[in-house]
Design a protein around this motif. Sequence first.
Motif, PDB file in Angstrom:
ATOM      1  N   ASN B  58      -6.060  37.985 -29.748  1.00  0.00           N
ATOM      2  CA  ASN B  58      -6.939  37.499 -28.691  1.00  0.00           C
ATOM      3  C   ASN B  58      -8.007  36.550 -29.242  1.00  0.00           C
ATOM      4  OD1 ASN B  58      -8.561  37.342 -26.318  1.00  0.00           O
ATOM      5  ND2 ASN B  58      -9.834  39.006 -27.127  1.00  0.00           N
ATOM      6  N   PRO B  59      -7.924  35.269 -28.904  1.00  0.00           N
ATOM      7  CA  PRO B  59      -8.869  34.317 -29.488  1.00  0.00           C
ATOM      8  C   PRO B  59     -10.329  34.607 -29.140  1.00  0.00           C
ATOM      9  CG  PRO B  59      -7.594  33.292 -27.717  1.00  0.00           C
ATOM     10  CD  PRO B  59      -6.967  34.627 -27.995  1.00  0.00           C
ATOM     11  N   THR B  60     -10.599  35.183 -27.950  1.00  0.00           N
ATOM     12  CA  THR B  60     -12.001  35.298 -27.521  1.00  0.00           C
ATOM     13  C   THR B  60     -12.781  36.370 -28.281  1.00  0.00           C
ATOM     14  OG1 THR B  60     -11.591  36.856 -25.699  1.00  0.00           O
ATOM     15  CG2 THR B  60     -11.390  34.520 -25.186  1.00  0.00           C
ATOM     16  N   GLN B  61     -12.116  37.178 -29.115  1.00  0.00           N
ATOM     17  CA  GLN B  61     -12.873  38.175 -29.874  1.00  0.00           C
ATOM     18  C   GLN B  61     -13.084  37.770 -31.331  1.00  0.00           C
ATOM     19  OE1 GLN B  61      -9.684  41.113 -29.078  1.00  0.00           O
ATOM     20  NE2 GLN B  61     -10.149  41.938 -31.093  1.00  0.00           N
ATOM     21  N   PHE B  62     -12.609  36.558 -31.692  1.00  0.00           N
ATOM     22  CA  PHE B  62     -12.845  36.032 -33.037  1.00  0.00           C
ATOM     23  C   PHE B  62     -14.029  35.079 -33.001  1.00  0.00           C
ATOM     24  CE2 PHE B  62      -8.528  37.474 -33.354  1.00  0.00           C
ATOM     25  CZ  PHE B  62      -8.323  37.779 -34.689  1.00  0.00           C
ATOM     26  N   GLY B  63     -14.899  35.206 -33.987  1.00  0.00           N
ATOM     27  CA  GLY B  63     -15.991  34.241 -34.114  1.00  0.00           C
ATOM     28  C   GLY B  63     -15.477  32.937 -34.709  1.00  0.00           C
ATOM     29  N   PRO B  64     -16.311  31.886 -34.661  1.00  0.00           N
ATOM     30  CA  PRO B  64     -15.889  30.569 -35.163  1.00  0.00           C
ATOM     31  C   PRO B  64     -15.516  30.588 -36.649  1.00  0.00           C
ATOM     32  CG  PRO B  64     -18.197  30.553 -34.441  1.00  0.00           C
ATOM     33  CD  PRO B  64     -17.646  31.871 -34.083  1.00  0.00           C
ATOM     34  N   ASN B  65     -16.129  31.502 -37.417  1.00  0.00           N
ATOM     35  CA  ASN B  65     -15.808  31.541 -38.849  1.00  0.00           C
ATOM     36  C   ASN B  65     -14.859  32.678 -39.195  1.00  0.00           C
ATOM     37  OD1 ASN B  65     -17.560  29.357 -39.374  1.00  0.00           O
ATOM     38  ND2 ASN B  65     -19.295  30.771 -39.193  1.00  0.00           N
ATOM     39  N   TYR B  99      -4.675  33.550 -20.528  1.00  0.00           N
ATOM     40  CA  TYR B  99      -5.922  32.907 -20.090  1.00  0.00           C
ATOM     41  C   TYR B  99      -5.706  31.744 -19.119  1.00  0.00           C
ATOM     42  CZ  TYR B  99      -8.596  35.870 -23.234  1.00  0.00           C
ATOM     43  OH  TYR B  99      -9.177  36.951 -23.833  1.00  0.00           O
ATOM     44  N   GLY B 100      -4.443  31.336 -18.932  1.00  0.00           N
ATOM     45  CA  GLY B 100      -4.167  30.278 -17.959  1.00  0.00           C
ATOM     46  C   GLY B 100      -4.732  28.947 -18.388  1.00  0.00           C
ATOM     47  N   SER B 101      -4.584  27.964 -17.534  1.00  0.00           N
ATOM     48  CA  SER B 101      -5.027  26.617 -17.888  1.00  0.00           C
ATOM     49  C   SER B 101      -6.341  26.242 -17.195  1.00  0.00           C
ATOM     50  CB  SER B 101      -3.930  25.618 -17.528  1.00  0.00           C
ATOM     51  OG  SER B 101      -3.561  25.813 -16.174  1.00  0.00           O
ATOM     52  N   ARG B 102      -6.677  26.944 -16.119  1.00  0.00           N
ATOM     53  CA  ARG B 102      -7.960  26.662 -15.451  1.00  0.00           C
ATOM     54  C   ARG B 102      -9.093  27.226 -16.285  1.00  0.00           C
ATOM     55  NH1 ARG B 102      -7.220  28.874  -9.512  1.00  0.00           N
ATOM     56  NH2 ARG B 102      -9.476  28.647  -9.555  1.00  0.00           N
ATOM     57  N   PRO B 103     -10.255  26.561 -16.271  1.00  0.00           N
ATOM     58  CA  PRO B 103     -11.345  27.049 -17.123  1.00  0.00           C
ATOM     59  C   PRO B 103     -11.774  28.470 -16.740  1.00  0.00           C
ATOM     60  CG  PRO B 103     -12.030  25.123 -15.813  1.00  0.00           C
ATOM     61  CD  PRO B 103     -10.605  25.364 -15.510  1.00  0.00           C
ATOM     62  N   ARG B 104     -12.051  29.268 -17.751  1.00  0.00           N
ATOM     63  CA  ARG B 104     -12.575  30.612 -17.527  1.00  0.00           C
ATOM     64  C   ARG B 104     -14.097  30.543 -17.485  1.00  0.00           C
ATOM     65  NH1 ARG B 104     -14.615  34.318 -21.121  1.00  0.00           N
ATOM     66  NH2 ARG B 104     -13.841  33.127 -22.881  1.00  0.00           N
ATOM     67  N   LEU B 105     -14.708  31.162 -16.484  1.00  0.00           N
ATOM     68  CA  LEU B 105     -16.166  31.131 -16.345  1.00  0.00           C
ATOM     69  C   LEU B 105     -16.786  32.524 -16.446  1.00  0.00           C
ATOM     70  CD1 LEU B 105     -16.503  28.677 -13.288  1.00  0.00           C
ATOM     71  CD2 LEU B 105     -16.530  28.126 -15.729  1.00  0.00           C
TER      72      LEU B 105
END
Lengths: 284, 284
Positions: B58-65, B99-105
């Motif tokens: 899951n990309p959203t639980q990884f920090g940028p580094n 996560y689909g292609s529409r932006p997640r808000l």
Amino acid sequence: MKTETSIQGLSASLQTARAARKVIGFVATMGNLHEGHINLVREARRLCDVVVVSIFVNPTQFGPNEDFDNYPRTLEQDSHLLAEAECDILFAPSVEQMYGSRPRLTNIRVEKITEDLCGLQRPGHFDGVALVVTKLLNIVQPTYAFFGEKDYQQLAVIRQFVQDLSIPVDIIGVPITRAADGLALSSRNGYLSEEQRNTAPIIYQLLQQAKAKLLQGVALDVVLNDVKQGLDQAGFVVDYVEARATNLLHVETFEQDVVLFVAAKLGNTRLIDNLMVKYSKSIG
Amino acid sequence: MKTETSIQGLSASLQTARAARKVIGFVATMGNLHEGHINLVREARRLCDVVVVSIFVNPTQFGPNEDFDNYPRTLEQDSHLLAEAECDILFAPSVEQMYGSRPRLTNIRVEKITEDLCGLQRPGHFDGVALVVTKLLNIVQPTYAFFGEKDYQQLAVIRQFVQDLSIPVDIIGVPITRAADGLALSSRNGYLSEEQRNTAPIIYQLLQQAKAKLLQGVALDVVLNDVKQGLDQAGFVVDYVEARATNLLHVETFEQDVVLFVAAKLGNTRLIDNLMVKYSKSIG
């Protein structure tokens, strides 16, 4: 019609329907029901096997200076109206039942589309709406949930988080129900004096005039300014007059379908309304 | 075992089970499975009619580094292990599918209990976990979902938002699976050199010594300091050594059940572990 006040009781009431794979329709309300709510119930009745309506005045969507304590509670009257409209189950939980006694630490925030229009004057309001609607959808687990287009921003916010959180429900928007003179029905109309009630339909008249002007090719900013002036002259204190794309993104010109939004106060009563204007390439 | 890569395919696969009111068990993983994950699957198998395991980095639980791009993807091997453990359905969606292609808000934030321990070094991590677990629970709609106690803070966060959002699922915590030498199993153990792998079990040895000292009446702060010194001496770079109540609230003394937490780095590899110590009034 059955009335359930506990989550457990509601689940028990819905068990047979779920086992039989019935289509469950859900209408979330804060009570003090009027014809606008009842039209949501009718739409649910038309499309679903089982209709559940909740009445819950949700504290987390009221700001500290808003009217939570004074919000009208008219459960007995509401109950009669719902039975007449052939609602199957009225879910009327207490605050304790919905939020429990252990501290809540979780918030749901929808960015961008909550930050202007009604969100600007009501910080945290849409967080509270997102929280309670998520909870209610998880408790009722409906196939369809019906929300009025009068609260257009709320509907857009709900559509957004339902998609973003993969909540398994179809959200159905239902057109605004209006009085004969055009005033959008609202619980808050009950706060208006007779004089204010006679003034209030000007909002819709100005929106209709705005629509006509847009379709005649008058520039969007001119049209919005005319609505604002009209409201000022009629004695409203304008909160906002704005145009947005149907997904609430900003627009500068009328080159796609737009929704015109008004929020304005008459005395202490804040009224909102909106009107969609379809764009056709032949205009202008 | 069936493998589904789309939400629609998964729903179709689960339709019969749902209609028959089968008990659905769910294990969420990021793949690169080891015996710890398989023990979650076994527990699900023991308690449920239908077992669904997701593999989704899951990309959203990884920090940028952090190591999203380099996180091990071993789907084929994982798939064999799951089939052996009698998993019924492997759900392995793409990022696009989830996560689909529409932006997640929309974001879900759990306050307080996400703000220290692993949350301090990994800002936003638990927001990402809350988001993806909410989505997966809404997609799979399991009766029970199984999470390891190794990620104790994650388990506490999940229990919290499941309660706060009224998500209709029972969360089951499963004890830590350890190697014969006591090291808590983790995907990240694979990053350790042979020498580091030989050093790593010291974490658990120190936790066990700490438990013994607490039960002998040594003060909590002294015990925690001993663990920290032991880790320092063994060549770890300590992130934290802390004690908390089982609900993650702060404690100063050992006068209730506590959980001892360690996070420490060996080279570039961050290891975590924890051990619960039951309080009995006869102590001291």
